[in-house]
Structures are given as structure tokens and as C-alpha cells.
Write a protein that holds these residues in place. Structure first.
Motif, PDB file in Angstrom:
ATOM      1  N   LEU A 135     -67.761  -5.681  32.904  1.00  0.00           N
ATOM      2  CA  LEU A 135     -67.839  -4.779  31.764  1.00  0.00           C
ATOM      3  C   LEU A 135     -66.446  -4.638  31.153  1.00  0.00           C
ATOM      4  N   VAL A 136     -66.380  -4.699  29.824  1.00  0.00           N
ATOM      5  CA  VAL A 136     -65.143  -4.415  29.107  1.00  0.00           C
ATOM      6  C   VAL A 136     -65.326  -3.070  28.404  1.00  0.00           C
ATOM      7  N   ILE A 137     -64.435  -2.133  28.691  1.00  0.00           N
ATOM      8  CA  ILE A 137     -64.483  -0.808  28.082  1.00  0.00           C
ATOM      9  C   ILE A 137     -63.363  -0.715  27.048  1.00  0.00           C
ATOM     10  N   PHE A 138     -63.736  -0.548  25.797  1.00  0.00           N
ATOM     11  CA  PHE A 138     -62.762  -0.431  24.718  1.00  0.00           C
ATOM     12  C   PHE A 138     -62.527   1.038  24.361  1.00  0.00           C
ATOM     13  N   ASP A 139     -61.273   1.396  24.131  1.00  0.00           N
ATOM     14  CA  ASP A 139     -60.986   2.601  23.375  1.00  0.00           C
ATOM     15  C   ASP A 139     -61.420   2.332  21.936  1.00  0.00           C
ATOM     16  N   CYS A 140     -61.510   3.367  21.117  1.00  0.00           N
ATOM     17  CA  CYS A 140     -61.960   3.181  19.740  1.00  0.00           C
ATOM     18  C   CYS A 140     -60.783   3.126  18.767  1.00  0.00           C
ATOM     19  N   ILE A 160     -62.790  -3.812  33.002  1.00  0.00           N
ATOM     20  CA  ILE A 160     -61.467  -3.913  32.393  1.00  0.00           C
ATOM     21  C   ILE A 160     -61.450  -2.990  31.184  1.00  0.00           C
ATOM     22  N   VAL A 161     -60.378  -2.229  31.052  1.00  0.00           N
ATOM     23  CA  VAL A 161     -60.220  -1.295  29.945  1.00  0.00           C
ATOM     24  C   VAL A 161     -59.218  -1.869  28.944  1.00  0.00           C
ATOM     25  N   VAL A 162     -59.506  -1.718  27.664  1.00  0.00           N
ATOM     26  CA  VAL A 162     -58.557  -2.095  26.609  1.00  0.00           C
ATOM     27  C   VAL A 162     -58.131  -0.818  25.902  1.00  0.00           C
ATOM     28  N   GLU A 163     -56.850  -0.496  25.972  1.00  0.00           N
ATOM     29  CA  GLU A 163     -56.312   0.766  25.474  1.00  0.00           C
ATOM     30  C   GLU A 163     -55.057   0.539  24.646  1.00  0.00           C
ATOM     31  N   ASP A 164     -54.738   1.506  23.793  1.00  0.00           N
ATOM     32  CA  ASP A 164     -53.491   1.445  23.037  1.00  0.00           C
ATOM     33  C   ASP A 164     -52.594   2.645  23.297  1.00  0.00           C
ATOM     34  N   SER A 165     -53.034   3.566  24.148  1.00  0.00           N
ATOM     35  CA  SER A 165     -52.224   4.760  24.413  1.00  0.00           C
ATOM     36  C   SER A 165     -51.918   4.883  25.898  1.00  0.00           C
ATOM     37  N   ALA A 166     -50.784   5.507  26.186  1.00  0.00           N
ATOM     38  CA  ALA A 166     -50.420   5.750  27.580  1.00  0.00           C
ATOM     39  C   ALA A 166     -51.424   6.677  28.252  1.00  0.00           C
ATOM     40  N   THR A 167     -51.969   7.614  27.494  1.00  0.00           N
ATOM     41  CA  THR A 167     -52.983   8.524  28.031  1.00  0.00           C
ATOM     42  C   THR A 167     -54.196   7.745  28.517  1.00  0.00           C
ATOM     43  N   GLY A 168     -54.660   6.795  27.699  1.00  0.00           N
ATOM     44  CA  GLY A 168     -55.805   5.983  28.091  1.00  0.00           C
ATOM     45  C   GLY A 168     -55.498   5.060  29.246  1.00  0.00           C
ATOM     46  N   ALA A 169     -54.286   4.493  29.238  1.00  0.00           N
ATOM     47  CA  ALA A 169     -53.893   3.613  30.342  1.00  0.00           C
ATOM     48  C   ALA A 169     -53.820   4.384  31.652  1.00  0.00           C
ATOM     49  N   GLU A 170     -53.352   5.636  31.587  1.00  0.00           N
ATOM     50  CA  GLU A 170     -53.319   6.466  32.795  1.00  0.00           C
ATOM     51  C   GLU A 170     -54.733   6.738  33.300  1.00  0.00           C
ATOM     52  N   PRO A 177     -58.457  -2.112  35.989  1.00  0.00           N
ATOM     53  CA  PRO A 177     -57.354  -2.819  35.337  1.00  0.00           C
ATOM     54  C   PRO A 177     -57.346  -2.522  33.843  1.00  0.00           C
ATOM     55  N   CYS A 178     -56.156  -2.435  33.269  1.00  0.00           N
ATOM     56  CA  CYS A 178     -56.025  -2.057  31.860  1.00  0.00           C
ATOM     57  C   CYS A 178     -55.201  -3.086  31.105  1.00  0.00           C
ATOM     58  N   LEU A 179     -55.693  -3.461  29.940  1.00  0.00           N
ATOM     59  CA  LEU A 179     -54.945  -4.278  28.997  1.00  0.00           C
ATOM     60  C   LEU A 179     -54.428  -3.342  27.909  1.00  0.00           C
ATOM     61  N   GLY A 180     -53.123  -3.302  27.742  1.00  0.00           N
ATOM     62  CA  GLY A 180     -52.513  -2.396  26.773  1.00  0.00           C
ATOM     63  C   GLY A 180     -52.234  -3.104  25.465  1.00  0.00           C
ATOM     64  N   TYR A 181     -52.984  -2.748  24.428  1.00  0.00           N
ATOM     65  CA  TYR A 181     -52.829  -3.396  23.127  1.00  0.00           C
ATOM     66  C   TYR A 181     -51.631  -2.794  22.407  1.00  0.00           C
ATOM     67  N   ALA A 182     -50.596  -3.609  22.218  1.00  0.00           N
ATOM     68  CA  ALA A 182     -49.364  -3.158  21.572  1.00  0.00           C
ATOM     69  C   ALA A 182     -48.906  -4.246  20.608  1.00  0.00           C
ATOM     70  N   PRO A 183     -49.504  -4.289  19.411  1.00  0.00           N
ATOM     71  CA  PRO A 183     -49.131  -5.345  18.463  1.00  0.00           C
ATOM     72  C   PRO A 183     -47.704  -5.228  17.962  1.00  0.00           C
ATOM     73  N   THR A 184     -47.133  -4.021  18.044  1.00  0.00           N
ATOM     74  CA  THR A 184     -45.727  -3.813  17.693  1.00  0.00           C
ATOM     75  C   THR A 184     -45.067  -2.990  18.797  1.00  0.00           C
ATOM     76  N   GLY A 185     -43.760  -2.976  18.809  1.00  0.00           N
ATOM     77  CA  GLY A 185     -43.047  -2.199  19.821  1.00  0.00           C
ATOM     78  C   GLY A 185     -43.037  -2.905  21.164  1.00  0.00           C
ATOM     79  N   ASP A 186     -42.449  -2.240  22.148  1.00  0.00           N
ATOM     80  CA  ASP A 186     -42.300  -2.885  23.461  1.00  0.00           C
ATOM     81  C   ASP A 186     -43.429  -2.566  24.433  1.00  0.00           C
TER      82      ASP A 186
END
Length: 224
Positions: free
Chosen positions: A5-10, A163-173, A181-190
Motif C-alpha cells: 500500500l502507498v499512502i499519500f499525503d494530500c 510506504i508513506v509519501v509526505e512533504d512535511s516533517a510532521t507527516g514524516a514523524e 517507511p517514508c519518502l519525503g517529497y522535497a522538490p526544492t530545498g535540502d
């Protein structure tokens, strides 16, 4: 690992709503005595609940009315109804998940109404029919892992097989605490705040398809 299962944040993962929502927030807070740039607002508030945003804004000096949460929701939803774009590459990724028969869902701190607006505006709503999970409905929010755990149970999948796909530290936590396991989507920044919570940083949605070894989506031949 190939998950079950892939769980996406919105917001910020499926739909590019964060800049729009936070611009509304910046303009609103300025009227209540707190001046922030868009980057500052996104750094402070992305991934939180609106009640939490209000509390933090008050701590920073904003003079907010008691019904502020209802007012900011109304302003935000009105802006989002004007239009919002999907995250680049997300439709192609969902096509490839469908081609592989790999289930996916969305689990968001946002409300059901907000997801209906943004997913509807981008044409993604039918792809998540019956598979949308809201912290508002559940009564808990990230970084509490309960939202992700609930989504996994509802889909009949063990947490460690998600697997979770997130863009925030709150979601990754929340993902880390849910043992997912979490994939952190960060198209910009570090992506440092995401990686600090154990997320593996990705810059493009195509990376997920390659990471999971997904087959290319089938393209139907044009009718003659």
C-alpha cells in the motif's frame, strides 16, 4: 521493498495547494497584526492543523477572533475553488501504480471538504474514491501515527507493508511512529527536516516509480 500500500499525503504531495493556502493565511494574519513572508508561513505552519496554526500565530502576536479557524477555512476553500494544480508527475505515478495493481490511498490532516475541493479540481478525486482518510474525521492528526495506522487497517495492510509519501516533517514523524517507511517529497530545498525524521528524500515523483520497479503504464492505441 515493494509495498502492499502507498499512502499519500494530500496537500503538497498530490495537489499543489500549499502556496495558495499559505498565501491566504499570510494575507489573513497581516490583517490581524502578524506580518510574515510566504516562506516564513510555510516553514512555520506546513503540516500542522489549523487549530495549531492559530495557537502558534497567537503566540507570535496575532490578535485572532474566537471563530478564526472557521473564517480561515472559508477563505482558504474559496481560493482553492478557483483552481489548483496537481503536483507534477503525480498522475503518471498513479497510472503506473494502477498498472502494477499496487493499491494507494490518501491520509491528510486536512478536512474531507478540503480534499474534495482540491482532488476534485485536479481531476484526481475518482482515483481516491473510498480511500480518503481525514484527521478531522478521525479526531487525531499527524504527528500522531493514528491516521496512518487507521488508513492501513482500512485497506487491510500491515503498517510495515506500507510506504508513506509526505512533504512535511510532521507527516514524516507520523510515518516513523507508525513503523512505515517514508519518502519525503522535497522538490526544492535540502529536505533536512524530512530526513531528520527518517524520510528518504525524493525530488521528483518519477523517482518513486523507479524505486518500486513499477512497469510503465499501458498506453491504449489511438482508434483508427
Amino acid at each position: 521493498m515493494t509495498p502492499d500500500l502507498v499512502i499519500f499525503d494530500c496537500d503538497g504531495v498530490l495537489v499543489d495547494s500549499e502556496p495558495l493556502s499559505n498565501r491566504v493565511l499570510v494575507d489573513n494574519l497581516a490583517r490581524h497584526g502578524l506580518t510574515l513572508t510566504l516562506d516564513q508561513a510555510m516553514g512555520l505552519f506546513v503540516g500542522g492543523t489549523m487549530a495549531g496554526v492559530g495557537a502558534k500565530a497567537r503566540d507570535l502576536g496575532a490578535d485572532l477572533p474566537d471563530d478564526w479557524v472557521d473564517r480561515i477555512y472559508a477563505e482558504t476553500y474559496a481560493r482553492l475553488r478557483e483552481g489548483v494544480d496537481p503536483i507534477p508527475g503525480i498522475s503518471a505515478l498513479l497510472d503506473r501504480l494502477d498498472a502494477a495493481g499496487l493499491p494507494y490511498c490518501v491520509a491528510s490532516n486536512g478536512s474531507e471538504e478540503k480534499m474534495a475541493i482540491t482532488l476534485g479540481a485536479t481531476g484526481l478525486a475518482p482515483r481516491f474514491e473510498g480511500r480518503r482518510y481525514s484527521a478531522h474525521t478521525l479526531g487525531t492528526a499527524k504527528p500522531d501515527p493514528a491516521l496512518f495506522q487507521h488508513a492501513a487497517r482500512a485497506c487491510g495492510v500491515a503498517p510495515e507493508r506500507c510506504i508513506v509519501v509526505e512533504d512535511s516533517a510532521t507527516g514524516a514523524e507520523a510515518a516513523r511512529r507508525a513503523n512505515m517507511p517514508c519518502l519525503g517529497y522535497a522538490p526544492t530545498g535540502d529536505g533536512a527536516r524530512l530526513s531528520a525524521q527518517g524520510a528518504r528524500i525524493i525530488r521528483d515523483m518519477a523517482e518513486i516509480a523507479a524505486m518500486l520497479g513499477l512497469p510503465a503504464a499501458r498506453v491504449e492505441p489511438a482508434p483508427k
